[in-house]
Design an enzyme around this catalytic site. Structure first.
Site, PDB file in Angstrom:
ATOM      1  N   CYS A 195      18.226  41.835  29.626  1.00 31.39           N
ATOM      2  CA  CYS A 195      18.502  42.714  30.765  1.00 31.39           C
ATOM      3  C   CYS A 195      20.011  42.952  30.883  1.00 31.39           C
ATOM      4  O   CYS A 195      20.615  43.523  29.981  1.00 31.39           O
ATOM      5  CB  CYS A 195      17.864  42.178  32.038  1.00 31.39           C
ATOM      6  SG  CYS A 195      17.765  43.419  33.367  1.00 31.39           S
TER       7      CYS A 195
ATOM      8  N   HIS B 103      12.533  42.234  30.571  1.00 29.04           N
ATOM      9  CA  HIS B 103      12.523  40.775  30.723  1.00 29.04           C
ATOM     10  C   HIS B 103      11.383  40.204  29.881  1.00 29.04           C
ATOM     11  O   HIS B 103      10.224  40.240  30.302  1.00 29.04           O
ATOM     12  CB  HIS B 103      12.317  40.406  32.193  1.00 29.04           C
ATOM     13  CG  HIS B 103      13.521  40.625  33.035  1.00 29.04           C
ATOM     14  ND1 HIS B 103      14.505  39.676  33.188  1.00 29.04           N
ATOM     15  CD2 HIS B 103      13.907  41.698  33.769  1.00 29.04           C
ATOM     16  CE1 HIS B 103      15.454  40.146  33.988  1.00 29.04           C
ATOM     17  NE2 HIS B 103      15.115  41.379  34.341  1.00 29.04           N
TER      18      HIS B 103
ATOM     19  N   GLU C 224      10.524  37.190  29.395  1.00 29.07           N
ATOM     20  CA  GLU C 224       9.881  36.056  30.056  1.00 29.07           C
ATOM     21  C   GLU C 224       8.867  36.502  31.099  1.00 29.07           C
ATOM     22  O   GLU C 224       8.067  35.693  31.571  1.00 29.07           O
ATOM     23  CB  GLU C 224      10.941  35.144  30.699  1.00 29.07           C
ATOM     24  CG  GLU C 224      11.598  35.673  31.956  1.00 29.07           C
ATOM     25  CD  GLU C 224      12.728  36.673  31.729  1.00 29.07           C
ATOM     26  OE1 GLU C 224      13.419  37.004  32.709  1.00 29.07           O
ATOM     27  OE2 GLU C 224      12.904  37.125  30.582  1.00 29.07           O
TER      28      GLU C 224
END
Length: 206
Positions: A86, A186, A188
């Site tokens: 990001c 992102h 994750e």
């Protein structure tokens, strides 16, 4: 056992990034969250997360004595695999134009500027398909990933863009040059696609 350093400079998504890396690991690793230049210099892999504005993140990074220099030494001279997430990807740029012009790390030349969204809302928040525009070891099969951003990375060299997504315009979703890579989304928070990308990064031998 490889040592992976998640660089701590006050970014807001450290814990979720750490969990994502731990879930993605398919071999034993030592995950260290640190702003110690010696730890950064001796890590086998580096991950730079990021949430917020380019300017404040750049200032936060530079407020940690020796961290920027350690990143440059490890990445430019040591060939350490590096992943920016990001705003961490955006910080790879030469400069950012969010809240005044701010110098980035200049590891991949380019400028970070606001998305041209026309009648769409900012920030761009939610799931969008990530489409590879060239083959790269890091990229899984095209699938949706989770984005939260208002700014994008215009690479000076279009060959550094390895995947794109669409929101008002077609923008770089992932970039890579030599041992340096970044993703605007992102991983994750991106389910199987993000998990696969992080697993690929942990195995990557550029």
């Amino acid at each position: 056992m490889q040592r992976v350093c998640l660089i701590d400079y006050g970014a807001g998504n450290l814990h979720s990034a750490a969990r994502g890396l731990e879930r993605a690991a398919d071999a034993p690793m030592e995950l260290i969250v640190s702003d110690d230049p010696d730890v950064i210099a001796n890590a086998d892999r580096l991950v730079l997360p990021g949430v917020g504005a380019f300017k404040s993140c750049a200032e936060g990074l530079r407020a940690r004595t020796g961290v920027e220099e350690a990143i440059h030494d490890a990445v430019r001279h040591g060939g350490t695999p590096f992943l920016g997430i990001c705003v961490g990807m955006q910080l790879l740029a030469t400069r950012g134009l969010e809240h005044d012009e701010t110098l980035g790390l200049d590891l991949i030349q380019g400028t970070v500027r606001q998305l041209d969204v026309k009648n769409l809302r900012l920030p761009h928040m939610g799931w969008n398909e990530v489409e590879a525009c060239q083959d790269h070891t890091l990229l899984p099969t095209d699938l949706d990933a989770y984005f939260v951003h208002s700014f994008v990375f215009d690479c000076d060299n279009p060959d550094a863009v390895i995947a794109r997504a669409d929101y008002g315009e077609r923008f770089p979703a992932a970039i890579a040059k030599d041992n340096i890579a970044g993703c605007q989304f992102h991983p994750e928070k991106s389910g199987p696609y993000g998990q696969s990308l992080l697993a690929n990064f942990l195995r990557w031998t550029p």
